[in-house]
Design an enzyme around this catalytic site. Structure first.
Site: not given
Length: 145
Positions: A109, A124
């Protein structure tokens, strides 16, 4: 067209994660707009907001099952439907994160809005936007056709 969307999402996700690992891992975080938007390298071993840490096999199994359901649904829908494109966005995001979990044991991330409590990635983003569009279509356009 749906397969092109899936391929584009997977490519964009994996390419941006490669860049994040290469350039952000050594420094941790880069403030693009100080106190608002940073690029922050995170190895996420759980789900959103740090839930279910170190449950990699669980996430792999769930992602494969969801992927099969998405592919089945896409086959049953008209090729050029907005529903199909939306499911392709979700599938592409799921595959992008699945690649990380299988290859690395965690998801990379790096998108960090300081007002939001979680760091996330391109996959995401496509999953969430796809789910929002799908929800809208199902509620306001009369379900999946």
């Amino acid at each position: 067209m749906a397969i092109v969307i899936v391929a584009f999402v997977v490519f964009l996700d994996q390419f941006t994660k490669y860049l994040a690992a290469k350039y952000l891992m050594p420094i941790g975080s880069y403030p693009v707009i100080k106190h608002f938007f940073h690029l922050t390298y995170v190895e996420n071993r759980g789900a959103a907001f740090g839930m279910l840490q170190n449950k990699t096999l669980f996430f792999i199994v769930i992602t494969v099952v969801v992927g099969i359901v998405l592919i089945y649904s896409m086959i049953k829908l008209p090729e050029n439907s907005l529903y199909n494109y939306t499911l392709a966005m979700i599938l592409g995001g799921a595959i992008g994160n699945l690649i990380d979990r299988v290859r690395l044991g965690y998801v990379v991330d790096f998108i960090d809005f300081k007002f939001f409590p979680a760091v996330f990635n391109v996959a995401d983003s496509f999953i969430v936007v796809g789910a929002i569009i799908l929800g809208y279509l199902m509620i306001f356009k009369g379900g999946i056709r």
